[in-house]
Enzyme design. Sequence first.
Site, PDB file in Angstrom:
ATOM      1  N   GLU A   1       0.785  -1.227   0.000  1.00 53.41           N
ATOM      2  CA  GLU A   1       0.000   0.000   0.000  1.00 53.41           C
ATOM      3  C   GLU A   1       0.822   1.285   0.000  1.00 53.41           C
ATOM      4  O   GLU A   1       0.357   2.316  -0.467  1.00 53.41           O
ATOM      5  CB  GLU A   1      -0.931   0.000   1.222  1.00 53.41           C
ATOM      6  CG  GLU A   1      -2.088  -0.974   1.106  1.00 53.41           C
ATOM      7  CD  GLU A   1      -3.016  -0.629  -0.040  1.00 53.41           C
ATOM      8  OE1 GLU A   1      -3.327   0.562  -0.239  1.00 53.41           O
ATOM      9  OE2 GLU A   1      -3.418  -1.564  -0.781  1.00 53.41           O
TER      10      GLU A   1
ATOM     11  N   SER B   1     -60.430 -21.008  27.075  1.00 56.07           N
ATOM     12  CA  SER B   1     -60.354 -21.936  28.219  1.00 56.07           C
ATOM     13  C   SER B   1     -58.964 -22.024  28.841  1.00 56.07           C
ATOM     14  O   SER B   1     -58.810 -22.630  29.902  1.00 56.07           O
ATOM     15  CB  SER B   1     -60.787 -23.329  27.777  1.00 56.07           C
ATOM     16  OG  SER B   1     -62.107 -23.280  27.319  1.00 56.07           O
TER      17      SER B   1
END
Lengths: 781, 194
Positions: free
Chosen positions: A179, A463
């Site tokens: 780089e 229920s």
Amino acid sequence: MLRRLAFGFLVVIAFLSAIGGVVAWRTIRYWDGVVTEKFRTHRWSFPSKIYSDSLLVYPGMDLKAVGFFDRLRDLSYQPVHGELARRGDYNADDRAHLDLFLHDFRYPAMDGAGRAVRLDLDGSTVTRIEDLADHKELYTIELDPALISGLYQGVWEERRLVALNEVPPLLLRAIIDVEDQHFYEHHGIDVSGIVRALWVDLRSGHILQGGSTLTQQLMKNFFLTDERNLKRKLTEALMALIVEHRFSKQEILENYINEIYLGQKGAQGIYGVWEASRFYFAKEPQELSVAEVAMLAALIRAPNGYSPFRDPQRARRRRNYALTLMLKQEDITAAEFAEAVAEPLRMAPVVNETRDAPYFVDFVRQELAQTYPADVLTTEGLNIYTALDMHLQRLAEQTLQAGLADLEKRYPRLHADKPADQLQGCLIAIQPQTGAIKAMMGGRDYRFTQFNRCTQALRQPGSVFKPFTYLAAFEQTRHSDHPILPTTRIDDEPFEWAFDTQVWTPANYKKHYFGEVTVREALEFSLNAATARLAHEIGLPPIIDMARHMGITSPLPPYPSVVLGAAEVTPFEVAQAFSALANSGLRAAPLSIKKVFDRGGQPIERNPVQVEQAVPADTAYLVTHLMEGVIDYGTGHPARKRGFTRPAAGKTGTTNDYSDAWFAGFTPNLLTVVWVGYDRRRPINLAGAEAALPIWTEFMKQATAALPASDFVPPPGVTLVRIDPASGQLATPACPETLDEAFYAGEEPTSPCSLHPIGAEGQAVPGPTPPAGEMVPPPEE
Amino acid sequence: MLEESNIGEVPELTPGPEAVAAAPTPIPAAEQLAALPSPATGGGSTAAPKGASSEPESLLKLLGPGTPPNVAAALRLIEDGRQLMNQGHLDQALDRFERGLAIDPTNAYGYYFLAQLHYLTKNYDQAIAFASRAAVLSARADPPWAGRVYSLEGAVFEDVGRYSDARKAYEKAIQADPNNLAARVGVARLTPTN
């Protein structure tokens, strides 16, 4: 004249130069202050991470039953065929044992490195665990928690900070070679580098090199955007010069290796060399080979374009180019170069590390938001450990989706094309003793609707509410002269309940009535008329109080129909309330987040198991015992037909208009609630036993497979007595049917069955005719 | 992977420290522990006679060939936790107890020690709740242990001033285990004298 003009011109030039100098000086000073301050105080944002529970493995455990191999895959463990070389390797070549090099798992006060262990196997069952280092026998090992999700703003930047001395020098050299070869010589910008890069790129016809120095790249990443224009480039160059002036090369390089973007793993961006090393090679940077070092350095230019996962050939060419540069700079020898170039790309398996528990993650997010500001959650890198069991979560997803699809297949009328109109459902599983939320599936498909039906859907429970009525009935009358007991007989006939100025007439399912029934039969077969009579006898307030004690928090208006489940509640509330039944009346606070640690591994929150006595243990057991009957003989019996054989208790629920179908049930160790219906409350015309129970059963069959079956333990104060269910008296050898019934101690029957008495010779003697109206169980509630 | 070197290892069995009664407060956790209601005789710091009690035998003695695997693993974790608690590592002990109960949620011993740990940290509501769960689970399976549980419950009740409940708990302890000395002492202490 000419001289005067020239002088004037010079004065103007000098004046303008002075102004320009002052402006330039002030600009540089401004940027110097800004850049220096920003660089010095730069802080990375660390997403917080939400993890599942860890998995405890012990001898006797069936690895298949707990989804062990799925878990290994989730955690990026890699199969190897030789010796275990590093953390995350496992060797399953030999059927008699499995060697596993455990990952590090940082927990406070439990620090240490992952260890290599051997699991001796008999089939898929662990018979022994041994530490391979010292051959000591271990009684448990723990697999690391799985990452479920991250909390971040905008972009999920996955990064672990490292110091320069934690990175092999060769990797640093390789990065510089590829780089910015003049990194140690330039002062932030490299003119010769720009020219060289242009030349290389022109010759090759595409971009191989960029002209930006590491410092410029860092400035761009830290402070600027990806915008490509002259102004941005100039600002970047100016910043680079300032930073180079103010900070050392080492400081710049350390920031660089932690900052750079190096790839993408699903939603997570991979940042910094440590994270990249783990992602691409499942190694720490120190463990990388020369070829792998070159690959990482080569990726910086275009991590996704050169990704070895995406295009191995291209990646290999780029890697070899990096190796050439490293050789040219004499950072590797010719022999190392030759070996590295010949090395094939050996990448870690691609694993999308986030799991699908989106409804649970939303729930956790809401819990966290009560304690932590949003910016803390998205930037401080908290590690949030939850109670979620990834195996059960997977089962929940599969069984809910398959169950709903199956219903649509069997009843095509249920199918809807539009996602918003689709049949929906939810499933929540809780460990009753700890309150740990083990699985949560808030809907059919999170992509279409994020509405969490477990926690947000207020629906009539039907229920499913009845057990609260029975709890209240037992508890309210237990010290009276006529306590209500499981054998108490009540009328199951149409009846009216007058309240205020109205009259309520509860009706049974399909208007079938059974005359005089026992309390047990009334609950087992979910008889509305009998239950309403019972409720009428004790009154509404104790029932509502009981539901509140058990954990129902939604409004419960004082209308009689509440006792049959007319008031809306969430499945989550039902799960909490039923968990107290499963846990001898102790209600454990729901537990989603177990621990929170900061990024440094220090604990900042710990949520221990918290319990509260919601109802006495004996009363809880009496109702649980009745609810066992629901599954063994009553409306929940289809669970048995579908092959669920463990001791379990539960209750079906169906609303009057058939728009809600429920099943809530539990073994001693796991409680699960399933709801099925439409968001728009269209009737599904199916009972809870038809729509919700099959999903519950399939889930529970698999979810409980890992533990041996256990029964509910009757607490002190409860006596189990074998009775004749017809008479409610002690069973005699002549009784054709018997039942082990639970009573409060001292309330159990003492006289033998008068319907089937025994003579002096021990023979049955004719007794009175059993009561008429023998109950034929209705097919549904 | 839990990294602490000793988690998961089969522990060397060492007898716990002798429990000592009548501990002053406030004191560090490790010292508080010595003042625990003795599981051997039950009762709390105010209930156990001085020097009369010792730690219960190791839970590992309960392991046998027929012990279900999850129960065996849970007992080892709980035993591990008990030893950590004895050393004053309360947070780690809590962790072990909770892990043990996560794989064997009906382990009476786990709830007992969890109750004991909460008692130590003066978290009385939780101590009472976990003791009640331990009592439910051990009443039939291990009456002498139920005696310890009730005795611990009695000690907690006594500490929070619920003397009538404390006496009832001690009586239950004696019913479960007539040899429970601390419970007998507790009843005697709570019986008004003329």
